[in-house]
Design a protein around this motif. Structure first.
Motif, PDB file in Angstrom:
ATOM      1  N   GLN A 145       0.801  -1.225   0.000  1.00 42.62           N
ATOM      2  CA  GLN A 145       0.000   0.000   0.000  1.00 42.62           C
ATOM      3  C   GLN A 145       0.834   1.275   0.000  1.00 42.62           C
ATOM      4  O   GLN A 145       0.338   2.344   0.337  1.00 42.62           O
ATOM      5  CB  GLN A 145      -0.928  -0.001   1.222  1.00 42.62           C
ATOM      6  N   THR A 148      -0.849   4.211  -1.777  1.00 40.61           N
ATOM      7  CA  THR A 148      -2.280   4.426  -1.537  1.00 40.61           C
ATOM      8  C   THR A 148      -2.470   5.272  -0.275  1.00 40.61           C
ATOM      9  O   THR A 148      -1.519   5.476   0.494  1.00 40.61           O
ATOM     10  CB  THR A 148      -3.011   3.079  -1.352  1.00 40.61           C
ATOM     11  N   PHE A 150      -3.625   4.364   2.416  1.00 45.39           N
ATOM     12  CA  PHE A 150      -3.277   3.556   3.590  1.00 45.39           C
ATOM     13  C   PHE A 150      -1.818   3.765   4.001  1.00 45.39           C
ATOM     14  O   PHE A 150      -1.451   3.513   5.155  1.00 45.39           O
ATOM     15  CB  PHE A 150      -3.521   2.069   3.310  1.00 45.39           C
ATOM     16  N   TRP A 192      -9.895   4.307   4.661  1.00 47.84           N
ATOM     17  CA  TRP A 192      -9.455   4.960   3.429  1.00 47.84           C
ATOM     18  C   TRP A 192      -9.597   6.481   3.549  1.00 47.84           C
ATOM     19  O   TRP A 192      -8.690   7.232   3.199  1.00 47.84           O
ATOM     20  CB  TRP A 192     -10.285   4.437   2.252  1.00 47.84           C
TER      21      TRP A 192
END
Length: 504
Positions: A145, A148, A150, A192
């Motif tokens: 991740q 992202t 995250f 998220w």
């Protein structure tokens, strides 16, 4: 046979979430699928499903190990594949243990076990794999991740926090599917969203006083020829010529073991190089091999030139010595038993001694570097504990030529990026044939050289001021929370068991 087959499929696709593919949603699909497969399975059956998942996961994910065994191990290809399978089976023991414990003691209450117990047990599973037999923390699922939202949990709790959150989100999706209730999907949406908000949070700020120009030299030396006696000086001259073209840089860095000789064999050359660097007001950092007076071998980092307290001398106390050695590559466990069995257990440079766990930062032309040689960059806690208030940059030297045109170097770079993100410090990575790169304090690549090309990466960057929560506390708050959850779960389970016995 459907569940074992699906377990293998879910495990085999999971590495696609990591570099160089970076299809990050696949890790959620893989783990969610595994958690659903474990429903209502006896403990032994759950362990078997997780074991199959693990064999496929590692068999695909670390297939690059086969390249080094096949090319440099001196064994037939069928033996190379067999050893690769054996390693995958060993690593699969850890997810198997996760499945067994989860279904042995926490088989009831789907929501509680998927959203709390499973993340805690998975965290334990990854921690054990990163510690037992010196550890192999490769492919911790949190690394998938890094690009992202995250990833923004890394400065708070490290890559372990991301792994923890991945299991919570996957557990929530699994619970939603099993109970046919969409409300549980709120958990991945919340994590998220919070990660997206954290992206605006600046734990550290730029430090303009530390602006430094770098020249990172990627020599692209053929690993099969590097240590041949006739290749020593052509290699040294190649690095020297590239260095002389970049004397205007504040700091010039060569990769791991760039000098294909022991340091004591080249006192005249190193003295001259140090003198030239001082005259040009530049500094040189290089990986080099060392042998102590007692016959111990070290994989080291040497600094020369401007900013050093004294001219060059062979003083091993002033070097960084690699602490976390690669099993079988740099040391052989149970070597008296294994070395006679096959050439694989007698690879060149497989008799190193580990340096200290905590070592002083390298001081180079007024800048301070926390160092990690090759494989060491995968040990986040070790890197964190070596960071000081003076640390300006994270430095990692590597030689991924052992792994050819495989996915290994891309995974290695992904892991290195996570260290920058966790600690809020720019990272400088120099390799023999790629991937040589510089990242900013958020782990984003600023500049990168192409693989398998002789080149020099030039960049001017600055360090940061401030400390991330992870730098201050590490992952210990997360482990403390996990221990509290596990203890509470055990007490609740025991209380419910006594209540059932009373009614019986």
């Amino acid at each position: 046979m459907i569940r074992p087959f699906l377990a293998v499929i879910f495990g085999a696709i999971a590495p696609l979430a990591f570099a160089p593919y970076s299809y990050w949603p696949i890790i959620f699909l893989s783990v969610t699928g595994l958690l659903i497969l474990l429903r209502d399975r006896p403990p032994k059956n759950a362990a078997w499903l997780c074991f199959l998942w693990g064999v496929a996961y590692f068999g695909v994910g670390i297939s690059w190990v086969h390249v080094s065994i096949d090319t440099f191990g001196g064994v037939p290809r069928i033996v190379s594949f067999a050893l690769m399978l054996l390693l995958s089976c060993y690593l699969a023991i850890y997810p198997a243990l996760f499945g067994w414990v989860l279904n042995r003691w926490f088989s009831q209450n789907t929501t509680f076990r998927l959203l709390l117990i499973a993340p805690v047990l998975w965290l334990c599973n990854e921690w054990l794999r990163g510690w037992v037999f010196t550890g192999f923390p490769w492919l911790w699922i949190g690394y998938s991740q890094v690009d992202t939202p995250f990833a923004q949990y890394a400065p708070i709790g490290g890559v372990e926090a991301i792994s923890f959150i991945i299991i919570i989100c996957s557990g929530a999706v699994a619970n939603s599917i099993l109970k046919k209730q969409l409300r549980w999907l709120i958990f991945p949406v919340l994590f998220w969203s919070l990660g997206s908000l954290l992206n605006a949070q600046s734990w550290v700020t730029p430090d303009n006083t530390t602006k430094t120009s770098f020249a990172l030299i990627q020599g692209n030396i053929d690993q099969a020829k590097k240590w041949l006696p006739g290749e020593r000086w052509p290699t040294i001259i190649k690095y020297t010529d590239l260095t002389q073209e970049n004397w205007d840089a504040n700091i010039i860095i060569w990769p791991e073991a760039a000098v294909p000789a022991f340091e004591y064999e080249l006192p005249g050359f190193l003295t001259s190089l140090d003198h030239a660097a001082r005259q040009k007001h530049s500094s040189i950092v290089t990986g080099i091999l060392n042998q102590s007076e007692t016959g111990k071998f070290y994989n080291s980092i040497l600094t020369m030139g401007a900013g050093q307290k004294a001219p060059y001398s062979l003083n091993l106390k002033d070097r960084y010595h690699k602490h976390h050695l690669l099993p079988f590559g740099e040391f052989v466990p149970f070597e008296t038993l294994l070395r006679p069995l096959a050439p694989l257990f007698n690879l060149p440079m497989s008799s190193f001694t580990a340096g200290s766990y905590i070592q002083p930062n390298l001081s180079v032309n007024g800048r301070h570097f926390v160092s990690a040689l090759c494989y060491e960059i995968a040990f986040g806690e070790q890197v964190r504990e070596n960071v000081t208030n003076e640390t300006d940059f994270i430095l990692t030297l590597s030689n991924d030529a052992w792994f050819g045109h495989s996915i290994g170097p891309f995974q290695h770079m992904e892991i290195a990026r996570m260290r920058a993100l966790e600690l809020g410090k720019p990272l400088i990575r120099v390799t023999n044939n790629g991937i040589t790169a510089i990242t900013n304090a958020k782990g984003q690549v600023i500049k990168q050289l192409p693989q398998f090309k002789t080149a020099v990466l030039r960049a001017t960057i600055e360090s940061t001021k401030g400390k991330t929560p992870y730098y201050r506390f590490g992952s210990w708050p997360l482990y403390g929370l996990s221990a509290l959850i596990l203890l509470s779960a055990c007490l609740i389970s025991r209380k419910n068991s006594k209540r059932s016995d009373k009614w019986l």
